[in-house]
Design a protein around this motif. Structure first.
Motif, PDB file in Angstrom:
ATOM      1  N   MET A   1       0.671  -1.255  -0.245  1.00 34.78           N
ATOM      2  CA  MET A   1      -0.190  -0.446  -0.141  1.00 34.78           C
ATOM      3  C   MET A   1       1.327   1.002   0.768  1.00 34.78           C
ATOM      4  N   THR A   2       0.179   2.489  -0.792  1.00 36.99           N
ATOM      5  CA  THR A   2       0.772   3.458  -1.129  1.00 36.99           C
ATOM      6  C   THR A   2       0.391   4.509  -0.724  1.00 36.99           C
ATOM      7  N   LEU A   3       1.387   5.594   0.180  1.00 37.10           N
ATOM      8  CA  LEU A   3       0.771   7.095   0.778  1.00 37.10           C
ATOM      9  C   LEU A   3       1.398   7.787  -0.549  1.00 37.10           C
TER      10      LEU A   3
ATOM     11  N   LEU B   1       2.202   3.330   7.089  1.00 38.26           N
ATOM     12  CA  LEU B   1       2.654   3.306   6.655  1.00 38.26           C
ATOM     13  C   LEU B   1       4.082   3.414   7.129  1.00 38.26           C
ATOM     14  N   LYS B   2       5.407   3.447   6.382  1.00 40.48           N
ATOM     15  CA  LYS B   2       6.214   3.930   6.825  1.00 40.48           C
ATOM     16  C   LYS B   2       7.947   4.467   5.543  1.00 40.48           C
ATOM     17  N   THR B   3       8.342   5.268   5.907  1.00 37.86           N
ATOM     18  CA  THR B   3       9.677   5.398   5.511  1.00 37.86           C
ATOM     19  C   THR B   3      10.944   5.053   5.410  1.00 37.86           C
ATOM     20  N   GLN B   4      11.947   5.221   5.228  1.00 36.94           N
ATOM     21  CA  GLN B   4      13.539   4.608   6.366  1.00 36.94           C
ATOM     22  C   GLN B   4      13.821   5.505   7.723  1.00 36.94           C
ATOM     23  N   ALA B   5      12.609   6.551   8.059  1.00 36.73           N
ATOM     24  CA  ALA B   5      12.883   6.948   8.613  1.00 36.73           C
ATOM     25  C   ALA B   5      11.964   6.548   9.905  1.00 36.73           C
ATOM     26  N   GLY B   6      10.979   6.004   9.694  1.00 37.63           N
ATOM     27  CA  GLY B   6       9.706   5.288  10.692  1.00 37.63           C
ATOM     28  C   GLY B   6       8.522   5.272  10.464  1.00 37.63           C
ATOM     29  N   THR B   7       7.700   5.109  11.269  1.00 38.73           N
ATOM     30  CA  THR B   7       6.204   5.523  10.773  1.00 38.73           C
ATOM     31  C   THR B   7       6.072   7.090  10.376  1.00 38.73           C
ATOM     32  N   VAL B   8       4.853   7.056   9.343  1.00 42.15           N
ATOM     33  CA  VAL B   8       4.125   8.168   8.903  1.00 42.15           C
ATOM     34  C   VAL B   8       3.598   8.375   9.397  1.00 42.15           C
ATOM     35  N   ALA B   9       2.989   7.183   9.187  1.00 44.30           N
ATOM     36  CA  ALA B   9       0.891   7.445   8.982  1.00 44.30           C
ATOM     37  C   ALA B   9       0.356   5.509   9.457  1.00 44.30           C
ATOM     38  N   ILE B  10      -0.796   5.708   9.990  1.00 44.02           N
ATOM     39  CA  ILE B  10      -1.383   4.508  10.441  1.00 44.02           C
ATOM     40  C   ILE B  10      -2.913   4.377   9.356  1.00 44.02           C
ATOM     41  N   ALA B  11      -3.116   3.689   8.334  1.00 42.49           N
ATOM     42  CA  ALA B  11      -4.215   3.909   8.424  1.00 42.49           C
ATOM     43  C   ALA B  11      -4.838   2.518   8.240  1.00 42.49           C
ATOM     44  N   ASP B  12      -6.459   3.058   8.500  1.00 40.72           N
ATOM     45  CA  ASP B  12      -7.368   1.995   8.804  1.00 40.72           C
ATOM     46  C   ASP B  12      -8.009   0.978   7.275  1.00 40.72           C
TER      47      ASP B  12
ATOM     48  N   SER C   1       1.881  12.410  -7.595  1.00 35.63           N
ATOM     49  CA  SER C   1       3.824  12.937  -8.184  1.00 35.63           C
ATOM     50  C   SER C   1       4.813  12.257  -7.261  1.00 35.63           C
ATOM     51  N   ASP C   2       4.220  12.088  -6.160  1.00 34.71           N
ATOM     52  CA  ASP C   2       5.711  11.771  -5.269  1.00 34.71           C
ATOM     53  C   ASP C   2       5.237  10.274  -4.364  1.00 34.71           C
ATOM     54  N   HIS C   3       5.824   9.987  -4.156  1.00 36.03           N
ATOM     55  CA  HIS C   3       5.664   8.759  -3.078  1.00 36.03           C
ATOM     56  C   HIS C   3       6.660   8.755  -1.500  1.00 36.03           C
ATOM     57  N   LEU C   4       5.029   8.478  -0.508  1.00 29.08           N
ATOM     58  CA  LEU C   4       5.568   9.156   0.913  1.00 29.08           C
ATOM     59  C   LEU C   4       5.942   8.556   1.697  1.00 29.08           C
ATOM     60  N   ALA C   5       5.244   7.466   1.723  1.00 26.63           N
ATOM     61  CA  ALA C   5       5.649   6.392   2.380  1.00 26.63           C
ATOM     62  C   ALA C   5       4.467   4.860   1.979  1.00 26.63           C
ATOM     63  N   VAL C   6       5.091   3.175   2.400  1.00 24.18           N
ATOM     64  CA  VAL C   6       4.388   2.016   1.761  1.00 24.18           C
ATOM     65  C   VAL C   6       4.442   1.257   2.949  1.00 24.18           C
ATOM     66  N   ALA C   7       3.121   0.600   2.549  1.00 26.32           N
ATOM     67  CA  ALA C   7       3.193  -0.625   3.608  1.00 26.32           C
ATOM     68  C   ALA C   7       3.562  -2.146   2.878  1.00 26.32           C
ATOM     69  N   PHE C   8       4.050  -2.750   3.081  1.00 26.52           N
ATOM     70  CA  PHE C   8       3.869  -4.192   2.181  1.00 26.52           C
ATOM     71  C   PHE C   8       3.765  -4.851   2.907  1.00 26.52           C
ATOM     72  N   LEU C   9       2.197  -5.400   2.552  1.00 27.16           N
ATOM     73  CA  LEU C   9       1.177  -6.495   2.407  1.00 27.16           C
ATOM     74  C   LEU C   9       1.356  -7.659   2.021  1.00 27.16           C
ATOM     75  N   ASP C  10       0.854  -8.857   2.686  1.00 29.66           N
ATOM     76  CA  ASP C  10       0.397  -9.839   2.698  1.00 29.66           C
ATOM     77  C   ASP C  10      -1.047 -10.116   1.909  1.00 29.66           C
ATOM     78  N   LEU C  11      -1.149 -10.129   1.133  1.00 29.96           N
ATOM     79  CA  LEU C  11      -2.258 -10.974   0.994  1.00 29.96           C
ATOM     80  C   LEU C  11      -3.393 -11.725   1.514  1.00 29.96           C
ATOM     81  N   ALA C  12      -1.800 -12.565   1.570  1.00 28.79           N
ATOM     82  CA  ALA C  12      -2.742 -14.241   2.669  1.00 28.79           C
ATOM     83  C   ALA C  12      -2.975 -13.491   3.458  1.00 28.79           C
TER      84      ALA C  12
END
Length: 80
Positions: A1-3, A35-46, A9-20
């Motif tokens: 999932m991408t924020l 949702l994270k970057t290399q620096a840590g958590t940027v946001a939490i998505a429901d 135009s830009d990529h702010l953060a990502v969460a790598f999810l397993d569909l299983a």
């Protein structure tokens, strides 16, 4: 999932999810995803997920792994 911004135009953060790990039932399952970057958590998505039972007007070939359907030959995909 991408924020990303609305214009994509830009990529702010990502969460790598397993569909299983997503819901396999018709009732929604709610969970929070970081949702994270290399620096840590940027946001939490429901995240709310559910699964629709496979149906068709003809016999359906079963696969153990995820696969893409061709709507020209699959009755459920064609209906959707």
């Amino acid at each position: 999932m991408t924020l990303s911004p609305a214009d994509g135009s830009d990529h702010l953060a990502v969460a790598f999810l397993d569909l299983a790990n997503l819901c396999h039932e018709a009732d929604f399952k709610a969970e929070q995803v970081e949702l994270k970057t290399q620096a840590g958590t940027v946001a939490i998505a429901d995240l709310h997920t559910a699964a629709q039972q496979r149906w068709a007007y003809a016999p359906v070939e079963q696969f153990a792994e995820a696969y893409f359907l061709d709507p020209t030959v699959d009755t459920q995909a064609n209906t959707l």
